[in-house]
Design a protein around this motif. Structure first.
Motif, mmCIF file in Angstrom:
data_model
loop_
_atom_site.group_PDB
_atom_site.id
_atom_site.type_symbol
_atom_site.label_atom_id
_atom_site.label_comp_id
_atom_site.label_asym_id
_atom_site.label_seq_id
_atom_site.Cartn_x
_atom_site.Cartn_y
_atom_site.Cartn_z
ATOM 1 N N ASN A 41 0.599 -1.255 -0.054
ATOM 2 C CA ASN A 41 0.078 0.033 0.059
ATOM 3 C C ASN A 41 0.841 1.377 -0.009
ATOM 4 O O ASN A 41 0.465 2.201 -0.730
ATOM 5 C CB ASN A 41 -1.054 0.073 1.150
ATOM 6 C CG ASN A 41 -1.874 -1.252 1.193
ATOM 7 O OD1 ASN A 41 -2.472 -1.442 0.229
ATOM 8 N ND2 ASN A 41 -2.038 -1.888 2.271
ATOM 9 N N HIS A 42 2.079 1.317 0.620
ATOM 10 C CA HIS A 42 2.683 2.316 0.787
ATOM 11 C C HIS A 42 3.632 2.493 -0.765
ATOM 12 O O HIS A 42 4.258 1.506 -1.218
ATOM 13 C CB HIS A 42 3.875 2.307 1.719
ATOM 14 C CG HIS A 42 4.733 3.354 1.976
ATOM 15 N ND1 HIS A 42 4.563 4.235 3.145
ATOM 16 C CD2 HIS A 42 5.989 3.870 1.573
ATOM 17 C CE1 HIS A 42 5.552 5.218 3.000
ATOM 18 N NE2 HIS A 42 6.297 4.710 2.137
ATOM 19 N N ARG A 43 3.550 3.717 -1.126
ATOM 20 C CA ARG A 43 3.969 4.032 -2.406
ATOM 21 C C ARG A 43 5.586 4.521 -2.464
ATOM 22 O O ARG A 43 5.928 4.685 -3.431
ATOM 23 C CB ARG A 43 3.138 5.052 -3.206
ATOM 24 C CG ARG A 43 1.574 4.435 -3.134
ATOM 25 C CD ARG A 43 1.267 3.061 -3.523
ATOM 26 N NE ARG A 43 1.923 2.642 -4.901
ATOM 27 C CZ ARG A 43 2.126 1.501 -5.244
ATOM 28 N NH1 ARG A 43 1.900 0.414 -4.259
ATOM 29 N NH2 ARG A 43 2.725 1.145 -6.313
ATOM 30 N N GLY A 44 6.094 4.704 -1.403
ATOM 31 C CA GLY A 44 7.191 5.508 -1.375
ATOM 32 C C GLY A 44 8.321 4.232 -1.080
ATOM 33 O O GLY A 44 7.880 3.058 -1.180
ATOM 34 N N ILE A 45 9.438 4.693 -0.785
ATOM 35 C CA ILE A 45 10.562 3.548 -0.398
ATOM 36 C C ILE A 45 10.432 3.281 0.865
ATOM 37 O O ILE A 45 10.511 4.114 2.054
ATOM 38 C CB ILE A 45 11.889 4.174 -0.884
ATOM 39 C CG1 ILE A 45 12.119 4.547 -2.167
ATOM 40 C CG2 ILE A 45 13.075 3.308 -0.482
ATOM 41 C CD1 ILE A 45 13.673 5.081 -2.885
ATOM 42 N N LEU A 46 10.400 1.878 1.354
ATOM 43 C CA LEU A 46 10.596 1.444 2.743
ATOM 44 C C LEU A 46 12.109 1.207 2.775
ATOM 45 O O LEU A 46 12.650 0.222 2.266
ATOM 46 C CB LEU A 46 9.750 0.367 3.046
ATOM 47 C CG LEU A 46 8.211 0.597 2.626
ATOM 48 C CD1 LEU A 46 7.306 -0.741 2.650
ATOM 49 C CD2 LEU A 46 7.738 1.561 3.822
#
Length: 447
Positions: free
Chosen positions: A107-112
């Motif tokens: 769901n998170h669209r950035g860099i983890l």
């Protein structure tokens, strides 16, 4: 927000000031690795920064490596595009950048960020420096040693450092809002918070038992001084292990709650039905998750009806016995290493494996109350505002019926409800006797 719920006007600016250090560090590394140019990183200063994050860094005197690791763990929580924006600035046309590490979430669209991300930011592509960085994360980092940060498990065969950097939920709340987040009962944390409105005066026990309980309270109050100020850490093992034993209803759970209440520590009762598993290795996994969560949280762990997992080891007759004994051995190791207070409660002392009892600092017996103690329990628990039937003798009840404090509380509740239902304002002896009969019947006894 501050502790009164008022928004701190400077919190936005102060948090940004700290994250500027992470941004400057990343840009320094990218510029050096991609262009060869060396940028200067401004001095990191939080001296006049009032944010919870700054307080946390200052209180624990974090080294720069831990500061970067912490900020990387916080970045996706506070600014999803933080890392992506920096990378785009250096690679406007996109493309693979394996050296930077990081993964995409569902769901998170950035860099983890992963540990590989931290290694690149701190040490670049130099293999020798990266090896030192791996060793720092695995053995030296204050944040990882104290389970404030963790590495997500990776698939078999993939590099361990490709796991995401995760932050403990309670510490995340504390660092970002100052709130104290209480963990909820779940498979990952099979324990529930014990709270009580009662006081020490409500605990009716023999003087010897009370004195032994007070010794535990003294440890809770002075352990930090003993270990740190008196430099006893190298001599005395961390933590304190106590066994409460005695019949049900004699005050074991209440005592655990009062110890927490009067030393300002949370008490968590472990749900052993969620810990013990018939599948090989699952019990150890559940215990590991529990103790990892509790380490350095200053909690009291209360294992009620501990016989089911702390019971005597059996002679090995088959594979099941072998693994059951391994579970007990593993548990023994984790309890010995745990730095906080662990309380085991059992109905019978002899049910607990002697390997545990030898390692207890204290073994405390909770006995069935005497008639004098039962009289005090009746007097303490009956409502003060409602009169008793004139012919009712609490002295006589106390001598005639051998019951526990828990029984008495249940009987008083039953009698009060019967009184309300009858429309009268006097508690009758017959109601109390009916309640006593019900308690006897529950335990398979007859009057």
């Amino acid at each position: 927000m501050d502790k009164e719920g008022i928004i701190n006007i400077n919190s936005k600016t102060t948090f940004k000031a700290i994250f500027n250090h992470l941004e400057d560090t990343i840009k320094h590394r990218l510029t050096l690795e991609l262009t060869g140019e060396v940028l200067s990183i401004p001095e990191f200063n939080i001296e006049h920064n009032p944010s919870y994050l700054a307080q946390f860094i200052s209180n624990y005197r974090l080294e720069n490596e831990d500061i970067i690791l912490l900020l990387l763990a916080l970045a996706p929580q506070l600014s999803p595009s933080f890392l992506s924006n920096i990378i785009t600035e250096f690679l406007p046309n996109g493309g693979e950048f394996a050296e930077f590490g990081g993964i995409k979430g569902k769901n998170h669209r950035g860099i983890l960020p992963t540990a590989e991300t931290a290694l690149y930011i701190l040490y670049g592509n130099d293999i020798e420096d990266r090896l030192k960085g791996i060793d720092y994360i695995q053995t030296e980092s204050f944040l990882f040693k104290n389970k404030i940060l963790m590495l997500e498990s990776v698939l078999v065969g993939e590099p361990k450092m490709s796991g995401r950097i995760l932050i403990d939920e309670e510490y995340l709340a504390k660092i970002t809002t100052g709130a104290i987040l209480k963990p909820q009962l779940s498979q990952e944390f099979p324990a529930s918070l014990i709270e009580t409105n009662m006081d020490w005066d409500d605990l009716i026990l023999k003087k010897k038992t009370i004195d032994e309980i007070k010794e535990v309270e003294v440890w809770l109050q002075h352990n930090e001084t003993l270990m740190n100020d008196w430099n006893m850490r190298s001599i005395i093992k961390p933590g304190y292990r106590v066994m409460f034993y005695g019949p049900p209803g004699t005050g074991k759970t209440l005592t655990a709650g009062l110890l927490g209440k009067y030393t300002n520590k949370d008490v968590y009762r472990i749900d052993l039905s969620m810990v013990v598993s018939k599948y090989i290795g699952e019990t150890e996994k559940n215990l590991s998750s529990l103790f990892d969560k509790a380490i350095n949280k200053d909690w009291i762990l209360f294992f009620d009806e501990a016989d089911s997992i702390f019971g005597k080891r059996t002679n090995v007759r088959d594979a099941h016995d072998k693994y059951a004994n391994q579970e007990v051995s593993y548990l023994l190791q984790r309890i010995e290493a745990h730095p906080g207070l662990v309380i085991l409660a059992s109905n019978f002392k002899n049910n607990i494996d002697t390997a545990f009892t030898r390692r207890f600092q204290s073994i405390i017996e909770f006995q069935i109350p005497t008639h004098a103690e039962r009289l005090r329990l009746w007097q303490n628990n009956l409502p003060k505002e409602i009169p008793l039937e004139e012919t009712l003798s609490l002295e006589s009840l106390s001598r005639k019926y051998s019951i526990t404090g828990s029984n008495i509380v249940n009987i008083v509740q039953y009698a009060c409800l019967k009184t309300l239902a009858s429309g009268t304002h006097v508690i009758k002896e017959s109601y109390l006797v009916e309640g006593i009969k019900k308690e006897y019947a529950k335990e398979g006894k007859t009057l």
